[in-house]
Design an enzyme around this catalytic site. Structure first.
Site, PDB file in Angstrom:
ATOM      1  N   ARG A  26      47.590  24.675 -17.336  1.00  0.00           N
ATOM      2  CA  ARG A  26      47.388  26.109 -17.507  1.00  0.00           C
ATOM      3  C   ARG A  26      47.823  27.070 -16.215  1.00  0.00           C
ATOM      4  O   ARG A  26      47.008  27.966 -16.093  1.00  0.00           O
ATOM      5  CB  ARG A  26      45.961  26.468 -18.213  1.00  0.00           C
ATOM      6  CG  ARG A  26      45.910  26.020 -19.595  1.00  0.00           C
ATOM      7  CD  ARG A  26      46.534  27.219 -20.550  1.00  0.00           C
ATOM      8  NE  ARG A  26      46.313  26.769 -21.730  1.00  0.00           N
ATOM      9  CZ  ARG A  26      45.534  27.442 -22.853  1.00  0.00           C
ATOM     10  NH1 ARG A  26      44.945  28.329 -21.982  1.00  0.00           N
ATOM     11  NH2 ARG A  26      45.380  26.919 -23.867  1.00  0.00           N
ATOM     12  N   ARG A  30      45.667  33.696 -17.210  1.00  0.00           N
ATOM     13  CA  ARG A  30      44.981  35.048 -17.034  1.00  0.00           C
ATOM     14  C   ARG A  30      44.169  34.938 -15.600  1.00  0.00           C
ATOM     15  O   ARG A  30      43.789  35.998 -15.039  1.00  0.00           O
ATOM     16  CB  ARG A  30      43.951  35.324 -18.075  1.00  0.00           C
ATOM     17  CG  ARG A  30      44.766  35.738 -19.582  1.00  0.00           C
ATOM     18  CD  ARG A  30      43.957  35.698 -20.528  1.00  0.00           C
ATOM     19  NE  ARG A  30      43.714  34.410 -20.736  1.00  0.00           N
ATOM     20  CZ  ARG A  30      42.776  33.880 -21.812  1.00  0.00           C
ATOM     21  NH1 ARG A  30      42.296  34.890 -22.688  1.00  0.00           N
ATOM     22  NH2 ARG A  30      42.557  32.458 -21.917  1.00  0.00           N
ATOM     23  N   ARG A  39      51.832  40.204 -19.213  1.00  0.00           N
ATOM     24  CA  ARG A  39      51.169  39.941 -20.727  1.00  0.00           C
ATOM     25  C   ARG A  39      51.024  41.247 -21.254  1.00  0.00           C
ATOM     26  O   ARG A  39      51.316  41.449 -22.387  1.00  0.00           O
ATOM     27  CB  ARG A  39      49.944  39.247 -20.378  1.00  0.00           C
ATOM     28  CG  ARG A  39      48.903  39.224 -21.400  1.00  0.00           C
ATOM     29  CD  ARG A  39      49.479  37.742 -22.521  1.00  0.00           C
ATOM     30  NE  ARG A  39      48.415  37.490 -23.329  1.00  0.00           N
ATOM     31  CZ  ARG A  39      48.030  38.315 -24.408  1.00  0.00           C
ATOM     32  NH1 ARG A  39      48.725  39.452 -24.658  1.00  0.00           N
ATOM     33  NH2 ARG A  39      47.218  37.850 -25.282  1.00  0.00           N
ATOM     34  N   ASP A  76      53.377  27.581 -25.938  1.00  0.00           N
ATOM     35  CA  ASP A  76      52.306  27.259 -26.374  1.00  0.00           C
ATOM     36  C   ASP A  76      52.283  26.132 -27.505  1.00  0.00           C
ATOM     37  O   ASP A  76      53.465  26.033 -27.805  1.00  0.00           O
ATOM     38  CB  ASP A  76      51.447  28.436 -27.102  1.00  0.00           C
ATOM     39  CG  ASP A  76      49.947  27.996 -27.323  1.00  0.00           C
ATOM     40  OD1 ASP A  76      49.293  28.202 -26.449  1.00  0.00           O
ATOM     41  OD2 ASP A  76      49.370  27.449 -28.269  1.00  0.00           O
ATOM     42  N   TYR A 152      44.501  22.547 -35.894  1.00  0.00           N
ATOM     43  CA  TYR A 152      44.967  23.799 -36.060  1.00  0.00           C
ATOM     44  C   TYR A 152      45.455  24.109 -37.314  1.00  0.00           C
ATOM     45  O   TYR A 152      44.949  25.234 -38.058  1.00  0.00           O
ATOM     46  CB  TYR A 152      45.852  24.368 -34.946  1.00  0.00           C
ATOM     47  CG  TYR A 152      45.003  24.623 -33.490  1.00  0.00           C
ATOM     48  CD1 TYR A 152      44.153  25.435 -33.097  1.00  0.00           C
ATOM     49  CD2 TYR A 152      45.053  23.331 -32.576  1.00  0.00           C
ATOM     50  CE1 TYR A 152      43.513  25.386 -32.037  1.00  0.00           C
ATOM     51  CE2 TYR A 152      44.291  23.395 -31.537  1.00  0.00           C
ATOM     52  CZ  TYR A 152      43.537  24.525 -31.036  1.00  0.00           C
ATOM     53  OH  TYR A 152      42.988  24.432 -29.923  1.00  0.00           O
TER      54      TYR A 152
HETATM   55  O1  CP3 Z   1      50.739  27.279 -17.706  1.00  0.00           O
HETATM   56  C1  CP3 Z   1      50.659  26.139 -18.593  1.00  0.00           C
HETATM   57  O2  CP3 Z   1      49.940  25.054 -18.566  1.00  0.00           O
HETATM   58  C2  CP3 Z   1      51.568  26.228 -19.748  1.00  0.00           C
HETATM   59  C3  CP3 Z   1      51.318  27.100 -20.676  1.00  0.00           C
HETATM   60  C4  CP3 Z   1      50.178  26.411 -21.794  1.00  0.00           C
HETATM   61  C5  CP3 Z   1      49.791  27.429 -22.556  1.00  0.00           C
HETATM   62  N1  CP3 Z   1      49.082  26.843 -23.763  1.00  0.00           N
HETATM   63  C6  CP3 Z   1      49.618  28.963 -22.287  1.00  0.00           C
HETATM   64  C7  CP3 Z   1      48.610  29.754 -23.063  1.00  0.00           C
HETATM   65  C8  CP3 Z   1      50.237  25.137 -22.397  1.00  0.00           C
HETATM   66  C9  CP3 Z   1      50.490  23.808 -21.813  1.00  0.00           C
HETATM   67  C10 CP3 Z   1      49.191  25.579 -23.391  1.00  0.00           C
HETATM   68  C11 CP3 Z   1      48.969  24.329 -24.416  1.00  0.00           C
HETATM   69  C12 CP3 Z   1      47.797  24.566 -25.295  1.00  0.00           C
HETATM   70  N2  CP3 Z   1      47.661  25.622 -26.218  1.00  0.00           N
HETATM   71  C13 CP3 Z   1      46.910  23.657 -25.789  1.00  0.00           C
HETATM   72  C14 CP3 Z   1      46.821  22.238 -25.158  1.00  0.00           C
HETATM   73  C15 CP3 Z   1      46.127  22.181 -23.998  1.00  0.00           C
HETATM   74  C16 CP3 Z   1      44.736  22.659 -23.775  1.00  0.00           C
HETATM   75  O3  CP3 Z   1      44.289  23.522 -23.111  1.00  0.00           O
HETATM   76  O4  CP3 Z   1      43.898  21.768 -24.510  1.00  0.00           O
HETATM   77  C17 CP3 Z   1      46.083  24.082 -26.795  1.00  0.00           C
HETATM   78  C18 CP3 Z   1      44.966  23.303 -27.456  1.00  0.00           C
HETATM   79  C19 CP3 Z   1      46.471  25.486 -27.059  1.00  0.00           C
HETATM   80  C20 CP3 Z   1      46.038  26.319 -28.108  1.00  0.00           C
HETATM   81  C21 CP3 Z   1      45.892  27.815 -27.501  1.00  0.00           C
HETATM   82  N3  CP3 Z   1      46.539  28.638 -27.074  1.00  0.00           N
HETATM   83  C22 CP3 Z   1      44.327  28.231 -27.481  1.00  0.00           C
HETATM   84  C23 CP3 Z   1      43.250  27.539 -28.116  1.00  0.00           C
HETATM   85  C24 CP3 Z   1      44.363  29.387 -26.880  1.00  0.00           C
HETATM   86  C25 CP3 Z   1      43.151  30.319 -26.583  1.00  0.00           C
HETATM   87  C26 CP3 Z   1      42.424  29.952 -25.506  1.00  0.00           C
HETATM   88  C27 CP3 Z   1      42.656  30.719 -24.361  1.00  0.00           C
HETATM   89  O5  CP3 Z   1      42.819  30.226 -23.360  1.00  0.00           O
HETATM   90  O6  CP3 Z   1      42.965  31.847 -24.383  1.00  0.00           O
HETATM   91  C28 CP3 Z   1      45.895  29.628 -26.470  1.00  0.00           C
HETATM   92  C29 CP3 Z   1      46.280  30.822 -25.776  1.00  0.00           C
HETATM   93  C30 CP3 Z   1      47.003  30.584 -24.746  1.00  0.00           C
HETATM   94  N4  CP3 Z   1      48.035  29.540 -24.303  1.00  0.00           N
HETATM   95  C31 CP3 Z   1      46.873  31.434 -23.436  1.00  0.00           C
HETATM   96  C32 CP3 Z   1      47.800  30.942 -22.315  1.00  0.00           C
HETATM   97  C33 CP3 Z   1      48.200  31.484 -20.952  1.00  0.00           C
HETATM   98  C34 CP3 Z   1      46.125  32.655 -23.048  1.00  0.00           C
HETATM   99  C35 CP3 Z   1      47.035  33.792 -24.051  1.00  0.00           C
HETATM  100  C36 CP3 Z   1      46.607  35.158 -23.240  1.00  0.00           C
HETATM  101  O7  CP3 Z   1      47.364  35.459 -22.409  1.00  0.00           O
HETATM  102  O8  CP3 Z   1      45.894  35.847 -23.941  1.00  0.00           O
END
Ligand code: CP3
Length: 343
Positions: A26, A30, A39, A76, A152
């Site tokens: 990640r 943010r 964003r 994602d 999910y």
């Molecule tokens: O920089 C990186 O690592 C690449 C991008 C990446 C994102 N999601 C961007 C993201 C990767 C590799 C993921 C994988 C992901 N997404 C997983 C597996 C890894 C983990 O964290 O366990 C899972 C379970 C998801 C599903 C997901 N996406 C959730 C549960 C959420 C909400 C929680 C949160 O952090 O907001 C997201 C949103 C998400 N995916 C964001 C980002 C940068 C935040 C969104 C925003 O900008 O509001």
């Protein structure tokens, strides 16, 4: 620079580097002002994922700021259910939402042609990143593992998600197995396409693997991962694959042995000394600093970095966190971490 000469790829191919490669799960997100700005412009989270201009930009941001050894495609895991025709959206401040698949449903139909046309912007992002990244930076593609995607898809959200999938697993085992096996095919295909477009390694995120009891772990985490590895290797035998069955403790060793992944990402619940003895002889270890240190920093962070490097730095190793960096992380702690590792 050839992929094989990049630090991350060397480590994933079993070589020990004097200074380990570092990237953070990640790492685009943010905690960076420049991410929040893009964003805002993009409007919605999925617009970031599906617009190559935005996706390339936010992928590059942490590389410019910190010079990590690897870059991970910005996207994602939920773009896969979306490409399979499910309704997916991101509720601001709440995370992902899907219209859930009722227990016992047939899996969404995987039609490679419509799947690829939906994901074409992601493939374009990958190929543009390969051109735009610094020459020494490795590009990682990724996908969610079938089990984590199914959690999910069954619950429709990131809360109580494992409960609904586990209920399905036991109340309608045949349809659940069909869902998992179908997802293994689409995820395998998706990773092959990312490698075709330029990804130099791939990571499979099984973020909810810890919710599986041992028999279920074999059937719904190990077996589908093994199938994905088979699909990817058939097309790209030399591209390293990283697994991440988060939270499975001593089963990490069985996972590496049974799936044949090149490397495994460990969460912070595993001791680095245990991993050095039981996991590193089987494959490259990635991990596993407590992500909270990115908020709190200081001596406690330095001690844990030392401990990880002392235990794992003498073998094939990639430095990372045990899970993703969070929005409250302090960029000064990221700089301090890099200075500590690189000197
Ligand atoms: O920089 C990186 O690592 C690449 C991008 C990446 C994102 N999601 C961007 C993201 C990767 C590799 C993921 C994988 C992901 N997404 C997983 C597996 C890894 C983990 O964290 O366990 C899972 C379970 C998801 C599903 C997901 N996406 C959730 C549960 C959420 C909400 C929680 C949160 O952090 O907001 C997201 C949103 C998400 N995916 C964001 C980002 C940068 C935040 C969104 C925003 O900008 O509001």
């Amino acid at each position: 620079m050839k992929s094989d000469d990049k630090l991350l790829i060397r480590a994933l191919k079993g070589k020990t580097n004097p200074v380990p490669p570092v990237w953070l799960m990640r790492q685009a997100g943010r905690y960076l002002d420049e991410y929040r700005a893009v964003r805002e412009t993009a409007g919605g989270f999925l617009n970031l994922c599906y617009n190559p201009d935005f996706a390339v930009e936010v992928t590059l941001q942490p590389i410019r700021r910190f010079g990590f050894d690897a870059s991970i495609l910005f996207s994602d895991i939920l773009v896969v259910p979306h490409a399979l025709g499910m309704n997916v959206w991101f509720a601001q401040g709440e995370g992902p939402r899907l219209d859930p698949l009722p227990i016992g449903s047939a899996p969404p139909v995987f039609d490679p042609e419509s799947f690829d046309s939906h994901l074409a912007p992601v493939y374009e992002t990958v190929s543009r990143l390969r051109e735009e990244l610094p020459k020494e930076t490795a590009l990682i593609g990724f996908a969610g593992a079938p089990w984590t995607l199914a959690t999910y898809m069954a619950a429709g959200r990131g809360k109580d998600e494992q409960a609904q999938a586990r209920k399905w697993m036991f109340s309608s085992p045949d349809t659940f197995a069909a869902l998992i096996d179908s997802l293994a095919e689409s995820v395998g295909h998706y990773l092959v396409k990312q490698i075709d477009a330029g990804a130099e390694a791939v990571q499979i995120f099984d973020s909810w693997a810890s919710a599986l009891a041992p028999n279920a772990f074999d059937r719904y985490c190990v077996q589908p991962t093994k199938r994905i590895v088979e699909i990817v290797r058939a097309a790209h035998p030399d591209t390293p694959i990283i697994g991440f069955p988060r939270g499975v403790g001593s089963l990490y060793a069985d996972f590496v042995k049974a799936t044949g992944v090149n490397g495994v990402s460990l969460d912070q619940g595993v001791s680095p000394e245990w991993a050095a003895e039981h996991v590193q002889p089987l494959g490259t270890v990635q991990g596993n600093l407590e992500p909270m240190h990115m908020i709190t920093g200081g001596d406690a962070m330095m001690r844990d970095i030392d401990r990880i490097i002392n235990a794992l730095g003498q073998g094939p190793f990639v430095f990372n966190l045990g899970h993703g960096i969070t929005p409250e992380a302090d960029i000064n702690n990221v700089h301090a971490l890099l200075k500590k590792i690189r000197g």
